[in-house]
Design an enzyme around this catalytic site. Structure first.
Site: not given
Ligand code: ADP
Length: 501
Positions: A290, A292
């Protein structure tokens, strides 16, 4: 250090980033759509620009417009938050071309992590365990069945460009797989703009464990422990915690080594998360990067004391991470409940409307990340997450008690939310014992139990109301029963009254 950051998001995450900027003496620029004129992020930022109509594609996801506003406002960086353009390769590239710092990894990293199949192959190459599955997108039902026969049933059909659990479907046999292929492709198309799906071996009742990393541009990398996100509904997270009850120091170090190898293989910089699932026998399998800041980052902040947004900004400014791995200590336990504007008792349909009552909980260890206030109208156009309730305790049990109290205190009137569901989860004895898996909500019949309990309480309240009314008036007459919690009214018939007298 960066001097002015455009926050390319809305809601609670925009507030989170704006607050970090304020603490760091960095100016913040908000953007907003026509639907968000009354939103708090518009008020809290130093400057705010209206960027278009309500539809996200024409406002929060209009990358050209965002770049234009960033330049016009004199911002030197863009923080994308999560969702919207946070993992969009084209947007990161545009930032790079326009000399705007993208607070996140490079566009080349995003290109690799956004393509799940390529990412799986990269992990395989560097020895990070992945689940058996296809190496290419499957176009037809026959191709899908071929791969499934090889990896063994059950399988998952997953979007090759997925995120947020959307577009994932399970198939236990050939018939189910054939039936599910087309809807899965359509769902992937609707969610990510591309129909590409692939087949992966499905682990039955797994646990979701993810490692939080910080990686700077100078090759330094630390991990901040894990989060367990096994409490899910339809592959989407509902509640997260740190640490995980199944992790100890040794296991954490081993999984962190895998996570670091994974991050290195995609030249990751910034705050990032490597997600794994585990099958209960101690095996961990990579599922995705992920790239972010994640929704659930506060639980890590609560147990480590590290501000992930400030770290992201420092890394984006080119600074070295000053925290050494040995300095990272996991203190106590934290739980986050996602508060979504949805009706958990009506298939989670989004609930829009005006918040007519608002009382946030408090007390030691409680953190509320939300952009709600009394009088705020939840718009129909965006994600249903309207708040995150986080509880920290010196151990898991204390975190559970604080969270239970906080959920009881939390009043959000005028819209339906997932608060009652979260209460049901927190009350479950298996939850308290840490016996959880991604099937928890369904297997423990959490929703059904809440409905039963509510029906029982309603009946008990009715009996009481009839007794009270009978003692006040004596003579039988139909009685209006006002419900404090359901916002409704019911008329009690004379027969119930008579029975009570
Ligand atoms: P997305 O990118 O859409 O978020 P993920 O690959 O992260 O998809 O998976 C989301 C969730 O789906 C996981 O947290 C887990 O509950 C479930 N999941 C994913 N892969 C598997 C698998 N191979 N077997 C069982 N469950 C899985």
């Amino acid at each position: 250090m960066l001097e002015k950051i455009l926050v390319a998001n809305r809601g609670e995450i925009a507030l989170r980033v704006i607050r970090a900027c304020k603490e760091m003496g960095i100016e913040s620029v908000a953007i907003y759509s026509e639907a968000d004129v009354t939103s708090l992020h518009v008020r809290y930022a130093d400057e705010a620009y209206m960027i278009g109509p309500a539809a996200a594609e024409k406002s929060y996801m209009d990358s050209d417009k965002l770049i234009e506003v960033a330049k016009e406002s004199g911002a030197d960086a863009i923080h994308p938050g999560y969702g919207f353009l946070a993992e969009n390769v084209g947007f990161a590239e545009k930032c790079e071309k326009n000399n705007l710092v993208f607070v996140g990894p490079s566009s080349s990293t995003l290109r690799l992590t956004g393509d799940k199949l390529k990412c799986r192959l990269t992990m395989k190459r560097v020895g990070v365990p992945i689940l058996p599955g296809g190496e290419e997108i499957v176009e037809s039902e026959d191709e899908a069945v071929d791969v499934a026969e090889k990896v063994g049933w059950p399988v998952l059909v997953k979007s090759a460009f997925g995120g947020g659990g959307r577009g994932i479907r399970m198939a236990s046999n050939e018939r189910e797989l054939r039936e599910t292929m087309r809807p899965a492709q359509l769902e992937a198309q609707a969610a990510y703009g591309k129909t590409g799906v692939y087949i992966e071996k499905c682990i039955v009742s797994p646990r979701h464990i993810e490692l939080q990393l910080l990686c700077d541009q100078h090759g330094n990398m630390i991990h901040l422990g894990e989060r367990e996100c096994s409490i899910q509904r339809r592959f989407q997270k509902l509640l997260e915690m740190s640490p995980s009850p199944i992790m100890d120091g040794e296991r954490r170090a081993a999984v962190a080594d895998m996570a670091k190898a994974a991050a290195r293989s995609v030249e990751y910089t910034s705050a990032g998360t490597i997600e794994f699932i585990t099958d209960g026998t101690g095996n961990f399998y990579f599922i995705e990067v992920n790239s972010r800041l994640q929704v659930e980052h506060p639980v890590t902040e609560m147990v480590t004391g590290v501000d992930l947004v400030k770290q992201q900004i420092r890394i984006a400014s080119g600074e070295e991470i000053t925290i050494r791995q040995d300095d990272v200590e996991i203190r106590g336990a934290a739980i986050e409940c996602r508060i979504n504007a949805e009706d958990p008792f009506n298939d989670f349909v989004p609930s829009i409307g005006t918040v007519d009552e608002y009382h946030p909980p408090g007390g030691p260890g409680i953190r509320v990340d939300t952009a709600l206030y009394r009088g705020y109208t939840v718009p129909v156009h965006y994600d249903s997450l309207v708040g995150k309730l986080v509880a920290w305790g010196s151990d898991f049990n204390e975190a559970v008690s604080r969270m239970r109290n906080a959920l009881d205190e939390f009043v959000i009137g005028g819209i339906k939310t997932t608060i009652p569901l979260q209460k049901g989860i927190l009350e479950d004895e298996h939850f308290v014992q840490g016996k959880i898996s991604t099937d928890f909500v369904r297997n423990r019949r959490v929703i059904e139990k809440i409905i039963q309990k509510q029906a029982y309480e309603m009946k008990a309240n009715e009996e009481l109301a009839v007794l009270v009314a009978a003692s006040v008036w004596g003579t039988p007459k139909p009685t209006r029963l006002l419900s404090a919690t359901q916002g409704g009214q019911r008329t009690l018939g004379i027969s119930r009254w008579k029975a009570a007298v």
